[in-house]
Design an enzyme around this catalytic site. Structure first.
Site, PDB file in Angstrom:
ATOM      1  N   CYS A 134       0.837  -1.201   0.000  1.00 12.51           N
ATOM      2  CA  CYS A 134       0.000   0.000   0.000  1.00 12.51           C
ATOM      3  C   CYS A 134       0.873   1.253   0.000  1.00 12.51           C
ATOM      4  O   CYS A 134       0.652   2.183  -0.779  1.00 12.51           O
ATOM      5  CB  CYS A 134      -0.923  -0.040   1.224  1.00 12.51           C
ATOM      6  SG  CYS A 134      -2.093   1.328   1.283  1.00 12.51           S
ATOM      7  N   CYS A 135       1.898   1.277   0.886  1.00  7.71           N
ATOM      8  CA  CYS A 135       2.805   2.430   0.911  1.00  7.71           C
ATOM      9  C   CYS A 135       3.544   2.568  -0.419  1.00  7.71           C
ATOM     10  O   CYS A 135       3.842   3.680  -0.854  1.00  7.71           O
ATOM     11  CB  CYS A 135       3.829   2.286   2.043  1.00  7.71           C
ATOM     12  SG  CYS A 135       3.197   2.705   3.682  1.00  7.71           S
ATOM     13  N   CYS A 215      -1.276   8.257   7.686  1.00  7.90           N
ATOM     14  CA  CYS A 215      -2.595   7.877   7.176  1.00  7.90           C
ATOM     15  C   CYS A 215      -3.490   7.380   8.308  1.00  7.90           C
ATOM     16  O   CYS A 215      -3.016   6.732   9.256  1.00  7.90           O
ATOM     17  CB  CYS A 215      -2.439   6.775   6.138  1.00  7.90           C
ATOM     18  SG  CYS A 215      -1.603   7.269   4.635  1.00  7.90           S
ATOM     19  N   CYS A 218      -3.445   3.673   9.632  1.00  9.35           N
ATOM     20  CA  CYS A 218      -2.169   3.197  10.179  1.00  9.35           C
ATOM     21  C   CYS A 218      -1.648   4.095  11.299  1.00  9.35           C
ATOM     22  O   CYS A 218      -0.451   4.067  11.612  1.00  9.35           O
ATOM     23  CB  CYS A 218      -1.133   3.100   9.065  1.00  9.35           C
ATOM     24  SG  CYS A 218      -1.659   2.038   7.707  1.00  9.35           S
ATOM     25  N   CYS A 240       7.471   4.216   6.227  1.00  6.78           N
ATOM     26  CA  CYS A 240       6.644   3.906   5.063  1.00  6.78           C
ATOM     27  C   CYS A 240       7.477   3.544   3.848  1.00  6.78           C
ATOM     28  O   CYS A 240       6.974   2.978   2.894  1.00  6.78           O
ATOM     29  CB  CYS A 240       5.735   5.079   4.734  1.00  6.78           C
ATOM     30  SG  CYS A 240       6.617   6.576   4.297  1.00  6.78           S
TER      31      CYS A 240
HETATM   32 FE1  SF4 Z   1      -1.367   2.685   3.029  1.00  6.52          FE
HETATM   33 FE2  SF4 Z   1      -1.094   2.887   5.677  1.00  6.52          FE
HETATM   34 FE3  SF4 Z   1       1.018   3.267   4.032  1.00  6.52          FE
HETATM   35 FE4  SF4 Z   1      -0.971   5.048   4.169  1.00  6.52          FE
HETATM   36  S1  SF4 Z   1       0.499   4.501   5.808  1.00  6.52           S
HETATM   37  S2  SF4 Z   1       0.002   4.339   2.323  1.00  6.52           S
HETATM   38  S3  SF4 Z   1      -2.766   3.694   4.418  1.00  6.52           S
HETATM   39  S4  SF4 Z   1      -0.139   1.346   4.385  1.00  6.52           S
END
Ligand code: SF4
Length: 256
Positions: A134-135, A215, A218, A240
């Site tokens: 996701c990151c 985010c 998280c 991240c």
């Molecule tokens: Fe995704 Fe969490 Fe990374 Fe944001 S901090 S990009 S929601 S995994």
């Protein structure tokens, strides 16, 4: 030589027949790493990378300090914000409030590639199964894309924030570019004192115990002693990836 003169302005500082990014960062650290944050920022904006430097900001708990320092030198410095699509509404309103209060004129909201969201995170729940993936699509790739036009950029990272940052230099190489951490040597008391001295607006989630804010899915409340403990709580992940090797790889493989 003819070919060199035709390259875009932004590419010229990256072409050094003598020094690699790492060598340049080491040299800058030796020469200027001891300076105060305001001196480092002024030097970088006006002399080292004029017209070729940006500031990355998360508009988090203590982002106001770096942005105030940058605005004090040049309010037109581009500010890169990773608009992941997963931020707290409070962060987005704080971003707008801070940009307005500091008179910053070049905020750039960097969003993930729509096609990557469709293929890799169609339901927006990838963070539940793979925070790294996701990151990668919401932060690392977008930042690599955003810094391509610049020879250098500022971050607000500090050594006290985490063990992984304990040896953070002021000047670092990211591929052939330079990442500058003017606040590396400041402690939490320096940040608080600067914020108070300049009456900087506070992130609206701090009164609720959020001392490091990323985010929404998280981020949980933490404590002033260990602000980043609320990030990816319960997971081994602590960063991240935008400040780690992933960005080097993304830059190396992007259209430079
Ligand atoms: Fe995704 Fe969490 Fe990374 Fe944001 S901090 S990009 S929601 S995994």
């Amino acid at each position: 030589m003819e070919a060199l003169t035709r390259l875009p302005e932004a590419a010229k500082p990256l072409i050094s027949p003598v020094k690699s990014g790492k060598e340049r960062a080491r040299e800058l650290e030796a020469l200027y790493g001891h300076l105060l944050p305001n001196e480092i920022i002024k030097l970088a904006v006006e002399e080292l990378f004029p017209g070729d430097i940006a500031s990355v900001s998360s508009f988090g708990a203590d982002s106001a300090v770096l942005l105030h320092l940058v605005a004090s030198v040049d309010t037109s410095t581009p500010v890169l914000f990773l608009e992941t699509g997963k931020h707290f509404d409070e962060t987005l309103s704080y971003r707008d409030e801070l940009v307005s209060a500091l008179g910053l004129t070049d905020l750039r909201n960097i969003t993930p590639l729509p096609e990557k969201l469709v293929t890799d995170d169609p339901d927006g729940l990838l963070h539940k199964t793979s925070t790294d993936a996701c990151c990668a699509i919401r932060k690392v790739e977008p930042l690599a894309r955003a810094v391509v036009p610049f020879a250098a950029w500022f971050t607000g990272r500090k050594r006290f924030q985490a063990e992984t940052r304990a040896k953070l230099p002021v000047f670092e190489a990211v591929s052939e570019r330079i990442r500058i951490n003017p606040l590396a040597g400041w402690g939490s008391e320096d940040i608080a004192a600067y914020q108070e001295l300049h009456a900087l607006p506070e992130h609206p989630l701090i009164p609720y115990g959020y001392y490091s804010i990323g985010c929404m899915p998280c981020t949980e409340p933490s404590s002033p002693d260990d602000p980043r403990a609320g990030r990816w709580k319960g997971k081994s992940k602590t960063e991240c990836g935008i400040h780690l090797g992933g960005l080097d790889s993304s830059l190396d493989s992007s259209s430079l």
